[in-house]
Design a protein around this motif. Structure first.
Motif, mmCIF file in Angstrom:
data_model
loop_
_atom_site.group_PDB
_atom_site.id
_atom_site.type_symbol
_atom_site.label_atom_id
_atom_site.label_comp_id
_atom_site.label_asym_id
_atom_site.label_seq_id
_atom_site.Cartn_x
_atom_site.Cartn_y
_atom_site.Cartn_z
ATOM 1 N N PRO A 225 0.900 -1.227 -0.033
ATOM 2 C CA PRO A 225 -0.090 0.132 -0.082
ATOM 3 C C PRO A 225 0.696 1.301 -0.076
ATOM 4 C CG PRO A 225 0.050 -0.886 2.278
ATOM 5 C CD PRO A 225 0.804 -1.996 1.322
ATOM 6 N N LEU A 226 0.519 2.223 -0.624
ATOM 7 C CA LEU A 226 1.244 3.735 -0.955
ATOM 8 C C LEU A 226 1.001 4.271 0.705
ATOM 9 C CD1 LEU A 226 0.255 4.806 -4.261
ATOM 10 C CD2 LEU A 226 2.495 3.609 -3.566
ATOM 11 N N PRO A 227 1.993 4.706 1.184
ATOM 12 C CA PRO A 227 2.096 5.158 2.807
ATOM 13 C C PRO A 227 1.320 6.548 2.693
ATOM 14 C CG PRO A 227 4.174 4.258 2.079
ATOM 15 C CD PRO A 227 3.623 4.432 0.889
ATOM 16 N N GLU A 228 1.373 7.314 1.577
ATOM 17 C CA GLU A 228 0.800 8.501 1.431
ATOM 18 C C GLU A 228 -0.649 8.458 0.655
ATOM 19 O OE1 GLU A 228 1.535 11.143 3.231
ATOM 20 O OE2 GLU A 228 3.497 10.800 4.066
ATOM 21 N N GLY A 229 -0.928 7.444 0.217
ATOM 22 C CA GLY A 229 -2.119 7.361 -0.725
ATOM 23 C C GLY A 229 -1.913 7.764 -2.060
ATOM 24 N N GLY A 230 -2.088 7.233 -3.335
ATOM 25 C CA GLY A 230 -1.448 7.737 -4.542
ATOM 26 C C GLY A 230 -2.446 8.604 -5.156
ATOM 27 N N THR A 231 -1.998 9.216 -6.137
ATOM 28 C CA THR A 231 -2.953 10.259 -6.927
ATOM 29 C C THR A 231 -3.247 9.838 -8.348
ATOM 30 O OG1 THR A 231 -0.901 11.617 -7.409
ATOM 31 C CG2 THR A 231 -2.266 12.139 -5.071
ATOM 32 N N VAL A 232 -4.207 10.433 -8.830
ATOM 33 C CA VAL A 232 -4.226 10.115 -10.241
ATOM 34 C C VAL A 232 -4.256 11.822 -10.978
ATOM 35 C CG1 VAL A 232 -5.612 8.099 -9.818
ATOM 36 C CG2 VAL A 232 -6.697 10.420 -10.153
ATOM 37 N N PRO A 233 -3.816 11.676 -12.302
ATOM 38 C CA PRO A 233 -4.230 13.028 -13.078
ATOM 39 C C PRO A 233 -5.350 13.426 -13.028
ATOM 40 C CG PRO A 233 -2.580 11.189 -14.239
ATOM 41 C CD PRO A 233 -3.456 10.591 -13.153
ATOM 42 N N GLY B 16 6.038 8.427 -1.053
ATOM 43 C CA GLY B 16 4.853 7.708 -0.270
ATOM 44 C C GLY B 16 3.603 7.772 -1.388
ATOM 45 N N ASP B 17 3.767 8.496 -2.200
ATOM 46 C CA ASP B 17 2.356 8.396 -3.265
ATOM 47 C C ASP B 17 2.692 7.518 -4.390
ATOM 48 O OD1 ASP B 17 4.336 10.114 -4.492
ATOM 49 O OD2 ASP B 17 2.794 11.623 -5.105
ATOM 50 N N GLY B 18 3.820 6.958 -4.443
ATOM 51 C CA GLY B 18 4.197 6.035 -5.452
ATOM 52 C C GLY B 18 4.895 6.786 -6.711
ATOM 53 N N THR B 19 5.433 8.049 -6.516
ATOM 54 C CA THR B 19 6.223 8.726 -7.559
ATOM 55 C C THR B 19 7.592 8.201 -7.470
ATOM 56 O OG1 THR B 19 4.928 10.535 -7.332
ATOM 57 C CG2 THR B 19 7.047 10.933 -8.252
ATOM 58 N N VAL C 150 9.962 19.853 9.891
ATOM 59 C CA VAL C 150 9.899 18.667 9.671
ATOM 60 C C VAL C 150 8.514 17.852 9.088
ATOM 61 C CG1 VAL C 150 10.397 15.997 10.692
ATOM 62 C CG2 VAL C 150 11.811 18.146 11.350
ATOM 63 N N ARG C 151 8.492 17.191 8.167
ATOM 64 C CA ARG C 151 7.438 16.207 7.813
ATOM 65 C C ARG C 151 7.591 14.937 7.856
ATOM 66 N NH1 ARG C 151 5.679 19.216 2.538
ATOM 67 N NH2 ARG C 151 5.771 21.073 4.020
ATOM 68 N N ARG C 152 7.012 14.049 8.552
ATOM 69 C CA ARG C 152 7.049 12.763 8.605
ATOM 70 C C ARG C 152 6.431 11.883 7.109
ATOM 71 N NH1 ARG C 152 7.346 14.390 13.834
ATOM 72 N NH2 ARG C 152 8.649 13.299 15.140
ATOM 73 N N THR C 153 6.926 10.959 6.847
ATOM 74 C CA THR C 153 6.797 10.403 5.515
ATOM 75 C C THR C 153 7.295 8.892 5.524
ATOM 76 O OG1 THR C 153 6.196 10.539 3.023
ATOM 77 C CG2 THR C 153 8.287 11.230 4.059
ATOM 78 N N ALA C 154 7.225 8.434 4.470
ATOM 79 C CA ALA C 154 7.780 7.039 4.197
ATOM 80 C C ALA C 154 7.789 6.955 2.663
ATOM 81 C CB ALA C 154 6.804 5.859 4.769
ATOM 82 N N VAL C 155 8.982 6.021 2.456
ATOM 83 C CA VAL C 155 9.292 5.776 0.982
ATOM 84 C C VAL C 155 9.560 4.341 0.771
ATOM 85 C CG1 VAL C 155 10.580 7.887 0.659
ATOM 86 C CG2 VAL C 155 11.811 5.828 1.419
ATOM 87 N N ILE C 156 9.239 3.794 -0.437
ATOM 88 C CA ILE C 156 9.346 2.483 -0.787
ATOM 89 C C ILE C 156 10.782 2.128 -1.554
ATOM 90 C CG2 ILE C 156 8.277 0.584 -2.048
ATOM 91 C CD1 ILE C 156 5.809 1.975 -1.523
ATOM 92 N N VAL C 157 11.387 1.169 -0.920
ATOM 93 C CA VAL C 157 12.834 0.823 -1.506
ATOM 94 C C VAL C 157 12.681 -0.753 -1.775
ATOM 95 C CG1 VAL C 157 13.881 2.569 -0.189
ATOM 96 C CG2 VAL C 157 13.895 0.276 0.780
ATOM 97 N N GLU C 158 13.397 -1.069 -2.848
ATOM 98 C CA GLU C 158 13.738 -2.334 -3.360
ATOM 99 C C GLU C 158 14.723 -3.158 -2.372
ATOM 100 O OE1 GLU C 158 12.958 -2.897 -7.928
ATOM 101 O OE2 GLU C 158 14.955 -1.532 -7.502
#
Length: 840
Positions: free
Chosen positions: A72-80, A627-630, A557-565
């Protein structure tokens, strides 16, 4: 048989009932998660919803296999947002509305959670006006009926709203409520809504040019299948997904996270505890059958066939399992309700989340434990049923000398596997390190269980001089008993090692993580004050603070998360996005390589543990997903040591601008110059940002400790269950072993050994056995704990709370003594002439 062997039958029943209770409660969590179907609420009136809520990454393993990992995307994804216009042009589409959730706090009703939206999206729920009119100007809003009731808001009045971190005043043009029949109308399941004009909503939305989702309504009479196929083609071309039916409920961030948590926790707990139950039940049943070899041999001597004996043993095990099912299921129902209540109280699961009744988990738990019991009994009796009747009586006269080469080889192979697993755990990180530690612990315990007869014989010879010197003749008898009954005491040794190993490793792991996290956060915090806000702070807040006289530095400071391989897929990693200007003055990350001043929108800093696990070095270009999948590529600018206290990855705030759910700072760290007093000015600034609070950074560390205690509760629940069940296994096996010595102790008393000498002998035996178990269990625990703590914190020497260490060692000692001395004392109170018979 069961009537005359009540002690061993009771021990088996307790082990089985406890196993049923644990498996049922964990299974209920899994069933609740799997059965959960999200009810469409926010998009109940939309036929299709286009959104981007998770990401699937494909990686290739060393052997060429392809692995797909969905997170799941930590920040919630977006669409154009432009995709809505393309969908709108499709035949059969009546409406396509781009919807974004905007962080809003109505100051007149701050206790009611709320989100902002464009007025066009009201039709997707749907909402209907109950008073006033739609918003027609940027300064007008329509409020949810819940907000109107809580804040006494009426059409024509005004309301102050915290939008995007800034306070703005709006005129209330109308009041709206959900249409009955489309979902809960009392606010359960989703926040209250505040509707702006579409233009103003796009202006204050956190993701310019993008939307959280697109709701699609098909035209009357249109072929929904064709419309759905056409929308899916456009969505896939844009890299997003289309949700229909009940899946529309998964788009809104409501109970979906709770569903995943229940499945993950229940499956993980059930898996680990399930393996432990196999150990415990198999050991208890096996020991019970082993101590009845004389009975079984007598049956064989009077012409009972091997098949009849095996059938009897299986029937006994099935009968005890059936009896254990009743208290096990009842206790499981109580335990399930208790766990559910704790999950709700601690904020893991919403109170409205529907929990399963637990019927299927109860049936599965009873069947599983029954199967384990029956197979364990059958395997344990294979020796007596496999030989001739005349040999069976001779077989039980003395301890069998051989243990089998297969068992020895299996034990050595398992020990080698545990050793290699420890090397993997040292090189792993995050959840991989924790999973490796648990697996390594199980392998070590399994190796001890397989090699226990040889360990007992070696220890008996090694300890014989010590036992004789301390306890004299009783010590001589104790060492002789330990050698002669090496195989019979294998289960006891395994159970004690299991209890000490779990209690001394996995439980202390949480203490180490919490201690290191708090210490790193405290030691690395140079700022004395922090401005924090649950509603978020705009980027301008840090700039305003810097202009206050006496302020030396201020870091947003803003807390977030990223996805790594990672090597076998991907994982979510905690991160912080900061304003690099003056960051070195407010935080000390203990940078070991590179320079934090080089942090830009195209670079990042990583913790030493993460860098080591990923193989990253300063200057490397790293691919990751925000976090949004970018997808983005960032250069490693610095490596620092305090990853537990400040997150594994530090990003420039510019790198995540527009890629977080709120696009706001969570806090601003403030450092004042020595001797300067800026509290009054800072308090005045905090008053201009409603819901914000000026606190000392020591309070941040205290909040972190409380948050860690809550998040660690789930792991400690698992650990407590495992340690408790291991202790139950040790107690069961030692009680059974003690009660089975009735004839042995009677013979000793008839040959002139006094009661006190027998008690001293028992004490010497327990001292020897407990010493070996504590030494092996302590070594296993120390190796496991050191490996995982080194992998997660970089500290090779783990912390063991003094009281915790005393509790583990004292608990093991008390357990060994009470479960042996009390049964033996009961046996010594009867006449030896009565105990010389075969009864239990």
């Amino acid at each position: 048989m069961l009537r005359h062997r009540a002690g061993s039958a009771a021990a088996t029943l307790i082990a089985l009932a406890t196993g049923v209770m644990i498996l049922m409660s964990m299974g209920t969590l899994v069933e609740s998660g799997l059965r959960f179907r999200a009810t469409p609420q926010r998009y109940a009136a939309a036929d299709l919803v286009v959104a981007n809520r998770d990401i699937t990454l494909t990686s290739e393993s060393f052997d060429g296999d392809t692995t797909r990992t969905t997170l799941p995307l930590p920040e919630g994804g977006t669409v154009p947002a432009t995709l809505a216009e393309q969908i709108r042009q499709l035949p059969g589409v009546a409406a396509a509305v781009a919807d974004s959730s905007i962080a809003v706090v109505p100051l007149e009703a701050a206790s009611v959670p709320a989100d902002g939206h464009g007025w066009s999206s009201a039709a997707l729920t749907p909402y209907r006006l109950v008073a006033g009119s739609p918003p027609r100007a940027d300064g007008e809003v329509v409020v949810d009926a819940r907000l109107a009731a809580a804040g006494a808001l009426r059409p024509g009045g005004e309301a102050d709203l915290l939008v995007g971190g800034d306070t703005r005043r709006y005129r209330i043009s109308g009041v709206a409520e959900q249409t009955a029949g489309t979902g809960p109308t009392d606010g359960s399941g989703q926040p209250a809504a505040v509707f702006f004009t579409d233009g103003h909503a796009a202006e204050v939305a956190p993701h310019p040019g993008r939307a959280d989702a697109i709701g699609v309504v098909t035209a009357t009479g249109a072929d929904r299948a064709e419309v759905s196929a056409a929308v899916r083609r456009l969505a896939r071309a844009a890299g997003v997904e289309t949700y229909t039916g009940e899946d529309r409920g998964l788009v809104a961030p409501s109970d979906a996270a709770a569903r995943g948590l229940l499945v993950t926790v229940g499956a993980a707990f059930g898996g680990y505890v399930g393996m432990l139950i196999v150990f415990v039940v198999a050991g208890t049943v096996g020991l019970s059958v082993r101590h009845r070899r004389r009975d079984l041999a007598l049956l064989r001597a009077i012409a009972a066939t091997p098949g009849q004996v095996r059938s009897m043993i299986m029937a006994e095990a099935a009968l005890v399992s059936g009896a254990a099912a009743v208290p096990g299921v009842l206790a499981g129902a109580v335990a399930s309700r208790w766990v559910q209540g704790e999950l709700v109280t601690r904020g893991f699961v919403p109170e409205t989340f529907p929990m399963a009744t637990g019927v299927l988990p109860a049936v599965a738990a009873v069947l599983a434990t029954t199967l384990v019991a029956v197979l364990s009994a059958l395997i344990a009796a294979r020796r007596v049923t496999a030989i001739r009747p005349t040999e069976a009586l001779a077989e039980v006269a003395v301890e069998p000398a051989g243990n089998g080469r297969v068992r020895l080889v299996a034990g050595l192979v398992t020990l080698a596997g545990a050793t290699s697993s420890s090397a993997f755990t040292v090189g792993a990180s995050g959840q991989a390190a924790l999973a490796g530690a648990i697996g390594m612990l199980y392998l070590f315990v399994l190796a001890v269980g397989l090699l226990a007869p040889w360990i007992n014989r070696f220890a008996a010879r090694l300890l014989a001089p010590v036992l004789r010197r301390v306890w004299g003749a009783s010590g001589y008898l104790a060492s002789a008993n330990l050698r002669a009954n090496a195989q019979g005491m294998a289960t006891v040794l395994t159970a004690l090692v299991l209890a000490v190993g779990f209690g001394g490793s996995v439980w202390f792991l949480q203490d180490n993580l919490q201690r290191q996290t708090i210490a790193q956060s405290r030691d690395g915090m140079l700022a004395q004050r922090a401005l924090v806000s649950p509603a978020g702070l705009p980027a301008t807040a840090a700039e305003e603070i810097r202009r206050i006289p006496g302020v030396q530095a201020a870091t947003g400071v803003r807390r977030t998360a990223v996805i790594v391989e990672i090597f076998d897929g991907a994982e979510t990693v905690d991160a912080r996005a900061i304003d690099p200007a003056g960051a070195a003055a407010t935080t000390d990350l203990a940078v070991t390589e590179g320079n934090l001043a080089d942090l830009t929108g195209a670079s990042m800093a990583v913790s030493s543990i993460r860098a080591s696990a990923q193989g990253w070095e300063v200057g490397d270009e790293v691919q990751l997903w925000l976090g949004d999948g970018t997808q983005t590529r960032l250069r490693v600018a610095a490596v620092y040591q305090r990853g537990l206290g400040f997150g594994d990855i530090i990003l420039d705030r510019q790198a995540v601008a527009g890629h977080t759910a709120r696009n706001l700072d969570d806090e601003v760290l403030i450092r004042t110059a020595p001797g300067e007093d800026a509290d009054t000015a800072l308090a005045g600034l905090a008053a201009r940002y409603p819901t914000s609070t000026l606190v000392r950074t020591d309070d941040l560390t205290g909040r972190l400790a409380r948050d860690l205690a809550v998040s660690a509760w789930l792991n400690k629940l698992l650990i407590g269950v495992m340690v408790g069940y291991a202790a139950l296994a040790a107690a069961n096996t030692m009680v059974i072993a003690a009660l089975s010595r009735r004839r042995e102790l009677a013979v000793l008393r008839l040959t002139g050994v006094t009661r006190q000498q027998i008690k001293n002998m028992i004490h010497a035996e327990q001292a020897g056995l407990l010493g070996v178990a504590v030494a092996i269990g302590g070594a296993v625990a120390a190796l496991t704990l050191a490996a995982v703590v080194n992998a997660l914190t970089g500290n090779p020497i783990p912390y063991v709370p003094p009281l915790g260490g005393v509790a583990v060692l004292g608990g093991a000692t008390l357990l060994a003594l009470t479960t042996t001395v009390i049964p033996v004392g009961r046996l010594l109170r009867t006449s030896p002439t009565e105990d010389i018979g075969p009864r239990e």
